[in-house]
Design a protein around this motif. Structure first.
Motif, mmCIF file in Angstrom:
data_model
loop_
_atom_site.group_PDB
_atom_site.id
_atom_site.type_symbol
_atom_site.label_atom_id
_atom_site.label_comp_id
_atom_site.label_asym_id
_atom_site.label_seq_id
_atom_site.Cartn_x
_atom_site.Cartn_y
_atom_site.Cartn_z
ATOM 1 N N ASP A 98 0.807 -1.216 0.000
ATOM 2 C CA ASP A 98 0.000 0.000 0.000
ATOM 3 C C ASP A 98 0.845 1.274 0.000
ATOM 4 N N LEU A 99 2.070 1.148 -0.447
ATOM 5 C CA LEU A 99 2.913 2.334 -0.540
ATOM 6 C C LEU A 99 2.802 2.915 -1.949
ATOM 7 N N ILE A 100 2.922 4.226 -2.047
ATOM 8 C CA ILE A 100 2.927 4.854 -3.358
ATOM 9 C C ILE A 100 4.362 4.838 -3.855
ATOM 10 N N ALA A 101 4.608 4.060 -4.896
ATOM 11 C CA ALA A 101 5.972 3.918 -5.391
ATOM 12 C C ALA A 101 6.061 4.413 -6.821
ATOM 13 N N GLU A 102 7.077 5.245 -7.089
ATOM 14 C CA GLU A 102 7.345 5.717 -8.445
ATOM 15 C C GLU A 102 8.598 5.002 -8.919
#
Length: 426
Positions: A360-364
């Motif tokens: 649930d992490l926002i990863a780019e």
RNA sequence: GUGGGAGUAGCUCAACUGGCAGAGCAUCGGACUGUGGCUCCGACGGUUGCGGGUUCGAUUCCCGUCUCCCACCCCA
């Protein structure tokens, strides 16, 4: 160059984050009041609107996008269809079509685009968005009760407060039932006859075509004359008067401030009794952020059974405009920027991205052809909280360089610990 | 639908009375080969909304048109 057509526009990030914030908050509030979503078609038969909204209104007579549908068989007549200029008519049509009276009091809300062909200006577009709600059902389900009016108004006050919108004013009036209004209209016309000649050109025209609209006049010289005109409040019959009183009593009891404005009139034909508007400064001339009212006879006008109701429509475009005055909405920022360093590292980076996103992490995910310096620049620009370096050294060691871009602290973190470490950095 | 204002680089705006279309920001590159933000240097970037007219010459003046903004009408 191809452009969005007049009066329509693209909503782009980061502004869309603001729209999502508004819609999420609104759904949350509706949930607490036990409203449920309804989605009606974006176009309907033209006659739905001409009958519900009123043939003589501006909306119907000159602002609708109407076309004749193509026919497949010669025997079929082309149907006249119209992009919905508002959503109450569609909801009531659905109420009748699906016999929703079996469910008692219906509490429905909608969010969606509406279409009116008007001259665009600030806060007014040809495709605009409304958030609306309707409470309707048989009178035996309590739909006619002033408690419903008060509940709707209290919901709206709660919603605006919840969104952090300040300085709103609730303008409230009762325009009575059809009977009251007919009598009042006549009285108004009579009262205007001798004085109209002294008024502005607009008012002279209104005095004939739509006397109620005289109250919208902003010309200072006309105000003394307008002050002397009879008010709708003097023409309400006993049930209407009492209904209006009770609405105010409940609002008073729950602590919602009301500005009774006996000059407030609403444009659509179906309104009865309670009429209201919430206005907000700093919106320019289009200062009504939402409007609504009661429509006790609408279902019957459309061939359905008696189904008193009350509803409202919020101009979402205007709401967002008002919101911009206060807080700038924050678009979610990446938790982590994953920087693959050198040829072949993109595979490992992709694996890590997949893993972290599952937490649930926002990863780019970066690009292995970027030099590390460029990766850092991109990560900073995106506002990422962490940058994760995926290079040969890291892969060999089985531990990755993780740097907090705010504090500058950099540590080496084992693969299994990465998600936890990044989450802890919140 | 009516009246007024404005349109120049991706964004915000300059360009005198008609005389070589510019700046800041953004982008890209470099200073600095696995460490960002700050700084410095450089590069890229234009049908001056579109179409016509006047003129040796038009971003500038005129006409038309489109779009946005402001107000009216009306509405959310």
């Amino acid at each position: 160059m191809l452009k969005a057509v007049r009066g329509t526009r693209d909503l782009l990030p980061p502004e869309t984050a603001l729209w999502n914030f508004v819609e999420a908050a609104v759904r949350d509030v509706f949930r607490a009041y036990n409203f449920h979503e309804i989605r009606t078609p974006i176009f309907e038969e033209t006659q739905l609107f001409s009958r519900a909204v009123g043939e003589e209104t501006d909306v119907v007579s000159k602002e609708m996008y109407t076309w004749e549908d193509r026919t497949r068989a010669e025997s079929e007549k082309g149907q006249s269809l119209t992009l919905r200029p508002e959503n109450t008519a569609g909801v009531v049509r659905a109420y009748i079509e699906h016999k929703l009276w079996d469910r008692g009091l219906n509490k429905l809300y909608y969010i969606g685009p509406q279409f009116r062909r008007e001259r665009p200006q600030k806060g007014r577009y040809r495709q605009f968005y409304q958030i609306g709600a309707e409470m309707l059902g048989p009178a035996t389900a309590g739909s006619e009760s002033p408690a419903r009016d008060a509940e709707i108004l209290e919901l709206l006050a709660t919603l605006l407060d919840r969104l952090g919108i300040e300085n709103w004013t609730l303008e409230l009036n009762s325009i009575g039932c059809a009977n009251d209004r007919a009598k009042y209209n006549e009285a108004l016309r009579k009262a205007l006859e001798p004085v109209a000649a002294k008024m502005c050109a607009d008012c002279q025209r209104r005095a004939v075509t739509n006397p109620l609209r005289v109250f919208d006049c902003k010309v200072p010289e006309d105000q003394p004359i307008i002050e002397e005109l009879p008010r709708i409040s003097q023409y309400l019959d006993e049930p209407c008067r009492k209904h209006f009183e009770q609405v105010q009593e409940i609002l008073n009891a729950v602590g919602v401030a009301v500005h009774v404005n006996d000059r407030l009139v609403r444009g659509l034909d179906y309104y009865t009794r309670t009429a209201f508007e919430f206005t907000h400064g700093a919106l320019g001339a289009q200062n009504a952020i939402l409007g609504g009212g009661r429509y006790d006879g609408l279902s019957e006008m459309l061939g359905g059974p008696s189904a008193p109701g009350i509803g409202f429509a919020i101009g979402e475009d205007r709401l967002v405009l008002a919101l911009k005055e206060n807080a700038e909405a924050v678009q979610p920022k990446p938790d982590v920027y994953i920087a693959p360093l050198g040829a072949g590292m993109d595979r490992e980076a992709a694996r890590l991205a997949r893993e972290l996103r599952r937490h649930d992490l926002i990863a780019e995910l970066g690009d292995e052809t970027f030099r590390l310096k460029k990766s850092f620049e991109v990560a900073s620009k995106l506002g990422a909280r962490f940058i994760l370096i995926v290079g040969e050294n890291e892969v060999k060691a089985g531990a990755f360089a993780l740097k907090n871009l705010e504090s500058g602290e950099q540590v080496s973190v084992a693969r299994a610990e990465l998600a936890r470490k990044i989450q802890a950095g919140h």
